[in-house]
Enzyme design. Structure first.
Site, PDB file in Angstrom:
ATOM      1  N   GLU B  49      52.493  27.185   5.707  1.00 60.38           N
ATOM      2  CA  GLU B  49      53.607  27.107   4.767  1.00 60.38           C
ATOM      3  C   GLU B  49      54.427  28.364   4.938  1.00 60.38           C
ATOM      4  O   GLU B  49      53.887  29.464   5.003  1.00 60.38           O
ATOM      5  CB  GLU B  49      53.079  27.047   3.328  1.00 60.38           C
ATOM      6  CG  GLU B  49      52.717  25.670   2.875  1.00 60.38           C
ATOM      7  CD  GLU B  49      52.248  25.676   1.431  1.00 60.38           C
ATOM      8  OE1 GLU B  49      52.668  26.568   0.672  1.00 60.38           O
ATOM      9  OE2 GLU B  49      51.445  24.809   1.081  1.00 60.38           O
ATOM     10  N   ASP B  60      56.602  31.915  -8.868  1.00 65.38           N
ATOM     11  CA  ASP B  60      55.780  32.863  -8.131  1.00 65.38           C
ATOM     12  C   ASP B  60      55.386  34.084  -8.955  1.00 65.38           C
ATOM     13  O   ASP B  60      56.177  34.606  -9.730  1.00 65.38           O
ATOM     14  CB  ASP B  60      56.509  33.311  -6.865  1.00 65.38           C
ATOM     15  CG  ASP B  60      56.608  32.190  -5.857  1.00 65.38           C
ATOM     16  OD1 ASP B  60      55.587  31.502  -5.673  1.00 65.38           O
ATOM     17  OD2 ASP B  60      57.682  31.990  -5.296  1.00 65.38           O
TER      18      ASP B  60
END
Lengths: 168, 266
Positions: B49, B60
């Site tokens: 990824e 995040d």
């Protein structure tokens, strides 16, 4: 972010009344700074931020730009989708007030009214005072004054150099 | 091209282990080095990824944020990311690459242009964190027409009805978010609970490959061994930051970390 001269939400029905004109006031940031929190006034593009499509301060890549404003509540790069809609349909017009203008309005309002608006609606007051001169005498100007300046105590003391005295 | 993702899962299943997915931010700590990292970990990871750095990464945690800010500071642009993918694909054609990012970047770049670039540079899948179902239906369809796998996200609060609908519209791969947190948080839920939810998803459609991500480190990876795949992201970003701070080479350190992770799931 915007402080509207008229209240949305509760008085939403008033939007369909033709006699009412709407002015939205955004936070223009410090006078001599390029940073601001006024995506509608300064022609930002539509972007997707925090789960909503909205006009948002951003660069060409889509990175969100930093904002600056004296009022914490307006210090945000985006704007409510309702305001985006009102701008697109030209139902409301949008303008910005700088930090300094908001402070001046705060001083004026606290001097003549038994009222201490927080810094967010002070932006709206500044435009209301300016625009009121253009209106006929029988025009009613309504300002959505939300919140008390007590939360802005430290900022006001620092910027105005006057000790804040709790009123109630 | 999206078949590469399926092939990677099949290969892992044959070896009786979950697929190991790694997440690194493109351009961290430099354009050149992020390519080096990809090359070195591709020996042990099954699917790579690659994060598209965004300065408002709402999903995040601090580790990936630090990586993303570092990449943006180094001046990474979307076109550079495609260049990295292209260069990597020249080095290893069969390793699937998934781009993970936020929708505003794609929206400003133009959806069509973005997907075109994805196809020509060899991207196999896309995760768009802030484009949930059903808002992503149109975009997911577009991805399919470019033979790019759009990966749907599921979380602990997704109802069974919604899960069924999402799976119906999903492509080859699903992503289960282990807990209610940003990436890199401490795993607050027991692995038993995670696997329980994971099995609900698998029961709806056993054919879809489902990976588990968020909060997975060297300590927790072993307990999720029975999943189709596990994603490690923040632990890698943390290692990059640590290596830079100690003046060590991130490429070799990350490689060691991936080897260790793989040992735990084999």
């Amino acid at each position: 972010m915007v402080v509207q001269v008229l209240v949305f939400g509760m008085n939403l029905w008033i939007i369909i009344k033709k006699q009412c004109e709407f002015i939205g006031v955004e936070a223009g940031g410090p006078k001599n700074s390029k940073k601001h929190a006024a995506p509608l006034t300064y022609g930002s593009k539509i972007g997707i931020l925090h789960g909503a499509a909205q006009y948002v301060n951003q660069n060409l890549d889509g990175q969100i730009e930093e904002t600056e404003s004296i009022s914490a509540g307006l210090d945000y790069p985006g704007i409510s989708p309702l305001h985006c809609f009102l701008k697109d349909t030209k139902r409301a017009r949008y303008t910005a007030a700088s930090d300094e203008e908001a402070l001046n309005a705060y001083k004026l309002v606290t001097k003549f009214e038994k009222l201490r608006p927080s810094l967010e609606p002070s932006h709206a007051f500044s435009v209301a005072i300016k625009e009121a001169k253009k209106f006929s005498k029988d025009t009613i100007v309504v300002v959505n004054s939300c919140g008390d300046a007590y939360k802005d105590k430290e900022i006001l003391e620092k910027r105005l150099g006057i000790k804040y005295v709790k009123s109630n | 091209m999206s078949n590469l993702i399926n092939l990677a899962f099949k290969k892992a299943k044959k070896e009786n282990r979950p697929a190991l997915l790694t997440y690194t931010v493109a351009g961290d700590s430099s354009k050149k080095q992020s390519l080096e990292i990809l090359k070195s970990i591709s020996k042990n990871a099954d699917i790579l990824e690659l994060g598209v750095p965004h300065n408002t990464p709402v999903a995040d945690g601090s580790q990936i944020q630090t990586s993303a800010y570092r990449a943006i500071k180094n001046g990474i642009k979307i076109d550079d990311i495609f260049k990295i993918v292209k260069k990597f694909k020249k080095f290893n054609k069969t390793k699937p690459i998934i781009l993970m990012g936020y929708y505003n970047m794609i929206f400003q770049y133009n959806e069509k242009k973005f997907l075109n670039k994805c196809k020509t540079s060899g991207v196999n899948g896309l995760i768009v964190v802030d484009l949930p179902w059903p808002e992503n239906k149109k975009f997911a369809k577009k991805c399919k027409s470019y033979s790019i796998c759009f990966i749907q996200l599921l979380s602990p609060t997704t109802s069974v009805k919604r899960t069924k609908n999402i799976i119906k519209d999903s492509h080859d791969m699903l992503y289960y978010i282990s807990m209610l947190s940003t990436t890199g948080g401490k795993l607050k839920v027991s692995s038993k609970k995670i696997m329980y939810n994971y099995n609900i998803i698998k029961r709806v459609n056993p054919k879809k490959n489902c990976v588990i991500g968020f909060g997975i480190t060297e300590k927790t990876i072993r307990s999720l061994k029975s999943a189709d795949g596990v994603v490690v992201g923040s632990a890698i970003c943390k290692e990059i930051t640590k290596s830079i701070n100690y003046g060590q080479n991130p490429v070799t350190n990350i490689n060691k970390l991936i080897i260790n992770l793989k040992k735990k799931i084999v």
